[in-house]
Scaffold this active site. Structure first.
Site, PDB file in Angstrom:
ATOM      1  N   LYS A  52       0.846  -1.203   0.000  1.00 34.93           N
ATOM      2  CA  LYS A  52       0.000   0.000   0.000  1.00 34.93           C
ATOM      3  C   LYS A  52       0.879   1.250   0.000  1.00 34.93           C
ATOM      4  CE  LYS A  52      -3.752  -2.325   2.446  1.00 34.93           C
ATOM      5  NZ  LYS A  52      -4.386  -2.615   3.735  1.00 34.93           N
ATOM      6  N   GLN A  96      -4.965  -1.746  10.092  1.00 29.99           N
ATOM      7  CA  GLN A  96      -4.689  -2.994   9.375  1.00 29.99           C
ATOM      8  C   GLN A  96      -5.191  -4.188  10.196  1.00 29.99           C
ATOM      9  OE1 GLN A  96      -3.151  -3.075   6.233  1.00 29.99           O
ATOM     10  NE2 GLN A  96      -3.635  -5.252   6.203  1.00 29.99           N
ATOM     11  N   ASP A 119     -11.223   2.858   4.765  1.00 27.96           N
ATOM     12  CA  ASP A 119     -11.533   1.435   4.582  1.00 27.96           C
ATOM     13  C   ASP A 119     -13.043   1.224   4.453  1.00 27.96           C
ATOM     14  OD1 ASP A 119      -9.367  -0.197   4.252  1.00 27.96           O
ATOM     15  OD2 ASP A 119      -9.062  -0.593   6.390  1.00 27.96           O
TER      16      ASP A 119
END
Ligand code: NAD
Length: 285
Positions: A52, A96, A119
């Site tokens: 990422k 994460q 997200d």
């Protein structure tokens, strides 16, 4: 004549769309920034985070990684999220997953400001998606799958689509997004009886079960499109390799188009995350 399906190449689609991100960033008065919370030392998470970061920086987003050891307390993480919520230089925040057992995923994902929830896992953003309102932040894998299909000029409107998996990360949001784009969606999960009955009726199969070889050649109709989200690390000899949910050699003999694993959905998930970061920055500035 040998049947050759179209390979839904996510890297090719990512490279195409990345150019648009660069153009959008040039119009911003401040460089967007993504903060990634990395808690613990899960090796696969580290690889995903590095991927990422590399992509984000290649399009002009700065990526800051906030690391905590696996025994950190929930309060300490909450305080740090709060701090990022208030910082003007932070456009987007992700936590994460997976998290160590003492941390509550629901509480932590809901602590991120909805405007910075890139997200798309905050109840506000998921609620908007459930209502069919697509102006919120949409989970990256779901958005990535739709964009990948669109890149290859595959329309979902009116199609029978089987989604396998009902997780909040993939199965649920992609089903809601497909519904919003007028697909006829059937969801399957671990308690579904006779999966083949559902997959054989599908024009498009989106499999996000994380079960290697779940989708076999005799489970799809001739010409179906297969989007394989699964990425399970399996041991092959001394090496770990990523395996999708579909048995590629069998399924590709009948499918008209299929994603490779890796290199299919994954690159589009990364792209869509940064699309969200830039959307968040555009709204904030
Ligand atoms: P998860 O474990 O949270 O959910 C798996 C889902 O699959 C569950 O809803 C379960 O009911 C269903 N399932 C399990 N076994 C099944 C079976 N035999 N038949 C039908 N349904 C079954 O996983 P997740 O976070 O949704 O991820 C799913 C897979 O996708 C994993 O392999 C993960 O690594 C991968 N993934 C890939 C990307 C990407 O960008 N490529 C992104 C996210 C997740």
């Amino acid at each position: 004549m040998e049947h050759i399906p179209i390979i839904l190449d996510g890297k090719k689609a990512q490279a195409h769309y990345a150019e648009m991100l660069r153009t959008r960033i040039q119009k911003l008065t401040q460089k967007p920034k993504l903060v990634i919370f990395f808690i613990g030392n899960d090796e696969r998470s580290r690889v995903y985070i590095e991927r990422k970061k590399a992509f984000g920086e290649s399009v002009g987003v700065s990526v800051e990684i906030v690391e905590f050891s696996s025994d950190v307390s929930q309060d300490e993480v909450l305080l740090s999220i709060q701090n990022c919520n208030e910082r003007n230089d932070v456009s987007g925040i992700i936590i994460q997953l997976p998290l160590p057992a003492q941390l509550n995923e629901k509480i932590l994902t809901a602590a991120v400001l909805p405007e910075k929830d890139v997200d798309g896992l905050h109840p506000y953003n998921l609620g908007k998606l459930a209502k069919g309102e697509l102006d919120g932040l949409i989970p990256a894998t779901a958005q990535g799958i739709l964009l990948l299909l669109s890149f290859f000029e595959i329309s979902v409107s009116g199609k029978n689509i089987a989604v396998i998996g009902r997780s909040i990360l993939v199965g649920r949001p992609v089903s809601l997004l497909l519904l919003a784009h007028n697909a006829t969606v059937t969801m399957a999960h671990s308690k579904t009886k006779n999966l083949s009955e559902i997959t054989l009726n599908a024009d498009i199969i989106i499999s996000a079960a994380g079960v290697p070889n779940l989708i076999r050649g005799n489970m799809i109709k001739q010409g179906a499109i297969v989007v394989d989200v699964g990425t399970t690390a399996v041991k092959m000899g001394d090496e770990l390799k990523l395996s999708g949910d579909a048995l590629f050699d069998e399924v590709s003999k009948k499918a008209s188009a299929i994603t490779p694993v890796p290199g299919g959905v994954g690159p589009m998930t990364v792209y869509s995350l940064f699309d969200n970061v830039i959307r968040a920055a555009e709204k904030q500035l």
